[in-house]
Design an enzyme around this catalytic site. Structure first.
Site, mmCIF file in Angstrom:
data_model
loop_
_atom_site.group_PDB
_atom_site.id
_atom_site.type_symbol
_atom_site.label_atom_id
_atom_site.label_comp_id
_atom_site.label_asym_id
_atom_site.label_seq_id
_atom_site.Cartn_x
_atom_site.Cartn_y
_atom_site.Cartn_z
ATOM 1 N N GLU A 23 0.884 -1.155 0.000
ATOM 2 C CA GLU A 23 0.000 0.000 0.000
ATOM 3 C C GLU A 23 0.929 1.215 0.000
ATOM 4 O O GLU A 23 1.815 1.303 0.843
ATOM 5 C CB GLU A 23 -0.834 -0.033 1.291
ATOM 6 C CG GLU A 23 -2.032 0.840 1.251
ATOM 7 C CD GLU A 23 -2.821 0.767 2.563
ATOM 8 O OE1 GLU A 23 -2.691 -0.207 3.310
ATOM 9 O OE2 GLU A 23 -3.548 1.731 2.811
ATOM 10 N N ARG A 25 5.046 -13.052 9.714
ATOM 11 C CA ARG A 25 5.788 -11.806 9.481
ATOM 12 C C ARG A 25 7.208 -11.922 9.985
ATOM 13 O O ARG A 25 7.500 -12.702 10.885
ATOM 14 C CB ARG A 25 5.124 -10.652 10.246
ATOM 15 C CG ARG A 25 3.772 -10.271 9.744
ATOM 16 C CD ARG A 25 3.162 -9.205 10.637
ATOM 17 N NE ARG A 25 3.463 -7.875 10.180
ATOM 18 C CZ ARG A 25 2.729 -7.217 9.279
ATOM 19 N NH1 ARG A 25 1.669 -7.784 8.738
ATOM 20 N NH2 ARG A 25 3.049 -6.010 8.918
ATOM 21 N N LYS A 67 4.678 1.098 10.633
ATOM 22 C CA LYS A 67 4.803 2.354 9.887
ATOM 23 C C LYS A 67 4.429 3.534 10.775
ATOM 24 O O LYS A 67 5.010 4.601 10.664
ATOM 25 C CB LYS A 67 3.878 2.335 8.671
ATOM 26 C CG LYS A 67 4.454 1.612 7.478
ATOM 27 C CD LYS A 67 3.453 1.674 6.313
ATOM 28 C CE LYS A 67 3.654 0.503 5.380
ATOM 29 N NZ LYS A 67 2.463 0.180 4.619
HETATM 30 P P1 ATP Z 1 2.886 -2.227 8.289
HETATM 31 O O1 ATP Z 1 2.125 -3.105 9.226
HETATM 32 O O2 ATP Z 1 4.326 -2.101 8.588
HETATM 33 O O3 ATP Z 1 2.235 -0.900 8.058
HETATM 34 P P2 ATP Z 1 1.591 -3.357 6.015
HETATM 35 O O4 ATP Z 1 1.318 -4.804 6.102
HETATM 36 O O5 ATP Z 1 0.472 -2.441 6.249
HETATM 37 O O6 ATP Z 1 2.861 -2.997 6.895
HETATM 38 P P3 ATP Z 1 1.663 -3.267 3.160
HETATM 39 O O7 ATP Z 1 2.111 -2.153 2.305
HETATM 40 O O8 ATP Z 1 0.231 -3.596 3.179
HETATM 41 O O9 ATP Z 1 2.202 -2.967 4.628
HETATM 42 O O10 ATP Z 1 2.513 -4.577 2.880
HETATM 43 C C1 ATP Z 1 2.828 -5.085 1.602
HETATM 44 C C2 ATP Z 1 3.120 -6.540 1.733
HETATM 45 O O11 ATP Z 1 4.223 -6.747 2.618
HETATM 46 C C3 ATP Z 1 1.938 -7.284 2.305
HETATM 47 O O12 ATP Z 1 1.752 -8.470 1.558
HETATM 48 C C4 ATP Z 1 2.359 -7.584 3.715
HETATM 49 O O13 ATP Z 1 1.773 -8.768 4.173
HETATM 50 C C5 ATP Z 1 3.881 -7.688 3.603
HETATM 51 N N1 ATP Z 1 4.529 -7.366 4.867
HETATM 52 C C6 ATP Z 1 4.406 -6.229 5.605
HETATM 53 N N2 ATP Z 1 5.119 -6.310 6.744
HETATM 54 C C7 ATP Z 1 5.725 -7.528 6.737
HETATM 55 C C8 ATP Z 1 6.594 -8.219 7.642
HETATM 56 N N3 ATP Z 1 6.993 -7.670 8.782
HETATM 57 N N4 ATP Z 1 7.017 -9.458 7.293
HETATM 58 C C9 ATP Z 1 6.627 -10.016 6.138
HETATM 59 N N5 ATP Z 1 5.811 -9.432 5.244
HETATM 60 C C10 ATP Z 1 5.360 -8.204 5.528
HETATM 61 MG MG MG Z 2 -1.320 -3.077 5.036
#
Ligand code: ATP
Ligand code: MG
Length: 572
Positions: free
Chosen positions: A34, A275, A285
């Site tokens: 995102e 994760r 974030k």
């Molecule tokens: P955050 O929780 O840090 O804001 P998010 O999951 O909202 O991260 P996205 O931009 O939606 O961030 O993530 C893009 C992809 O990266 C998604 O498929 C998500 O599952 C994966 N992702 C995010 N954080 C991790 C992590 N710590 N380990 C593995 N994959 C991750």
């Molecule tokens: Mg997300």
């Protein structure tokens, strides 16, 4: 450095089986960020997994921006994400946006309405919450649930035309308000949001919800394996419900739009993995944004940040990150990995690749009294002790040198093998010097160490083999270049800064010594190196010319990491 072979894991096994059985002729994956922030080391796991699987099995991996939330997204993030993915070493087959599919997603919604699987609901957000029930109590049907198809089509068209206010109506799937899985209790598919979108401008005022847009996007792109993190496990029944209702690969009303976009749809399978978390860091974030906004770090690319920008500026290599992630494996077990493991990968990589140089970060003058003032000598030193192909360089040697302040002690503790009054030490690549005298300032601090050089021990002479306990590095004072040198350490001083106990939060655990800025003296061969060039400064650690601030008129080096891990032991 060579990357370790791919260890097998449960997702890789699923792919192997699907290829062996002929379920798929080729695989397709996607990385779907995102665009609401910068990528961090956690995202690197998802990137390595999605792009790595596609590369290993000759498939394709798309970069898809999940941009269904218009208010929070920013083109600045879009550009940064593209650059970071490429820096990690990956190239997408296609660059897509969920918003590219708004027309397809909308046509799918019309099918759900026509099939009696979706309805326009007039409940407010608060009422929806009230009707939803809880984990232990079933929900109640919305009073609008039994609207007829024609009325739903009309209301949905008017939502799209902008007739209704934000939040006044939603389009909801009609599934099961009594389901044990709350995600199946008539989840919203569309909401009204009269805001401009970074990709589609003002073309739409209704926006699809993440879960619904995500599954349709996966399906229209022909993604075979939709890999996501464990928090989506409970959403999988909704993912599968959507695919059952919307066989996009077999819907004539989508054909022209699929052709226009060059898409070959198929039925994806969602698979969840755990994760990546690292000790001594926070990853969310929201918290990273707060560190930036409150000036606790110098920006998103501060070399102490776990963002890919920060890690890159710190001097970590993409190879080391990829190896770290590969060795961590892919499972469904939640765990916290040691930051030390990542640093070890960096050390291994840089040990093999980084050329050696001499630099002094805490300079003390050493004068060789039996050399004339005019002494000017050029020594030849190997750039890499284990790799002759890296060649040699010229190192200037003269009467006055800089040595590391900690390499001299007037009153040494037991076991100290470096320079002491009356003692001897080897100057790297030169020979053995003996400390004859020290000069102190008014405070009694040593400001100069005066030595004699034993000429029979010069490099290459038979006497060079004479044993002394210590060897120290040095830089010729008149040839040295002064450089701003940033000695970085962990951003947090405790392993779990997220653990809010005793009324403390992660902010209370910031390491006050996470950066120390010094003026180092560098050997002349370090003049004019390009930003992002990495070296081992002998005995001190690995250093990188800063990506942003280093240039011809200002030399700036960052410490990537020390030569040995001092944290793993300290934590025990
Ligand atoms: P955050 O929780 O840090 O804001 P998010 O999951 O909202 O991260 P996205 O931009 O939606 O961030 O993530 C893009 C992809 O990266 C998604 O498929 C998500 O599952 C994966 N992702 C995010 N954080 C991790 C992590 N710590 N380990 C593995 N994959 C991750
Ligand atoms: Mg997300």
């Amino acid at each position: 450095m060579s990357e370790t072979p791919v260890p097998n894991h449960f997702i890789r096994q699923i792919v192997l089986d699907d290829l062996a059985s002929g379920k798929h002729a080729a695989i397709a994956t996607r990385f779907p960020p995102e665009p609401n922030g910068y990528l961090h080391i956690g995202h690197a796991k998802s990137i390595c997994l999605n792009f790595g699987m596609a590369a290993e099995f000759d498939g394709r991996c798309n970069l898809r921006f999940d941009d269904t939330n218009p208010a929070k997204e920013d083109p600045e993030y879009v550009e940064a994400i593209k650059e970071d993915v490429q820096w990690l070493g990956f190239q997408w087959a296609e660059l897509r946006h969920a918003s590219d599919y708004f027309e397809l997603i909308h046509r799918c919604a019309l099918k759900l309405i026509r099939d009696g699987r979706a309805f326009v609901c007039d409940l407010s957000a608060d009422e929806v919450r009230e009707y939803r029930g809880t984990l232990t109590q079933p929900g109640r049907n919305s009073p609008y649930r039994e609207r007829g198809v024609e009325e739903n089509l009309d209301l949905f068209a008017r939502m799209k035309a902008g007739e209704f206010a934000d939040g006044s109506r939603t389009l909801r799937a009609k599934i099961d308000m009594a389901s044990g899985n709350i995600n199946l209790r008539d989840p919203a598919l569309y909401r009204i949001r009269k805001v401009e979108h970074q990709n589609t401008g003002n073309a739409w005022c209704i926006y699809p919800m993440y879960d619904y847009a995500h599954v349709v996007s996966d399906a229209v792109e022909g993604i075979t394996h939709s890999l996501c993190t464990l928090e989506f496990e409970d959403h999988r029944p909704l993912y599968d419900w959507c695919l059952d209702q919307l066989p996009v690969w077999n819907m004539p009303e989508l054909k022209d739009e699929l052709d226009r976009l060059g898409l070959k749809p198929g039925r994806p399978r969602q698979i969840e993995f755990s994760r990546l978390n690292l000790d001594y860091l926070v990853m969310s974030k929201r918290k990273l944004l707060a560190l930036v906004n409150d000036g606790l770090v110098a920006g998103w690319d501060d070399p102490r940040m776990p963002t890919l920008r920060g890690i890159r500026r710190r001097g970590f290599t993409p190879e080391a990150i990829r190896n770290f992630i590969r060795n961590a494996g892919v499972t469904k077990q939640e765990s916290v990995l040691e930051f030390s493991l990542l640093e070890n990968e960096v050390r291994n990589d840089l040990d093999a690749r980084a050329e050696r140089r001499m630099a002094v970060v805490d300079p003390l003058k050493l004068v060789i009294t039996n050399l004339p003032e005019s002494h000017d000598e050029t020594l030849t030193m190997a750039n890499h002790p284990k790799d002759e192909s890296r060649g040699t360089r010229a190192v200037c040697f003269s009467r006055e040198l800089w040595i590391e302040r900690e390499d001299f002690m007037e009153v040494p503790p037991k076991g100290y093998h470096r320079l002491v009054p009356g003692g001897e030490v080897r100057l790297r690549g030169v020979g053995i010097v003996k400390c004859e005298d020290v000069i102190k300032d008014a405070n009694g601090d040593v400001v100069e160490v005066r030595c004699t050089l034993d000429d029979s021990t010069r490099h290459g002479l038979p006497g060079a083999d004479r044993k002394v306990k210590g060897t120290i590095h040095w830089v010729s004072a008149k040839h040295a270049i002064a450089a701003e040198t940033r000695l970085y350490d962990r951003l947090f001083s405790v392993a779990d800064p997220d653990d809010d106990k005793d009324g403390k939060t992660y902010r209370d655990h910031l390491n006050p010594a996470s950066v120390r800025i010094v003026t180092a003296q560098l050997e002349a061969a370090l003049a004019n190196v390009a930003p992002e060039t990495r070296f081992q400064f002998e005995r001190l650690g690995y250093f990188v010319a800063d990506r942003k601030d280093h240039g011809a008129d200002r030399q700036v080096f960052n410490r990537v990491c020390t030569l040995r891990d001092s944290w793993a032991k300290a934590a025990k």
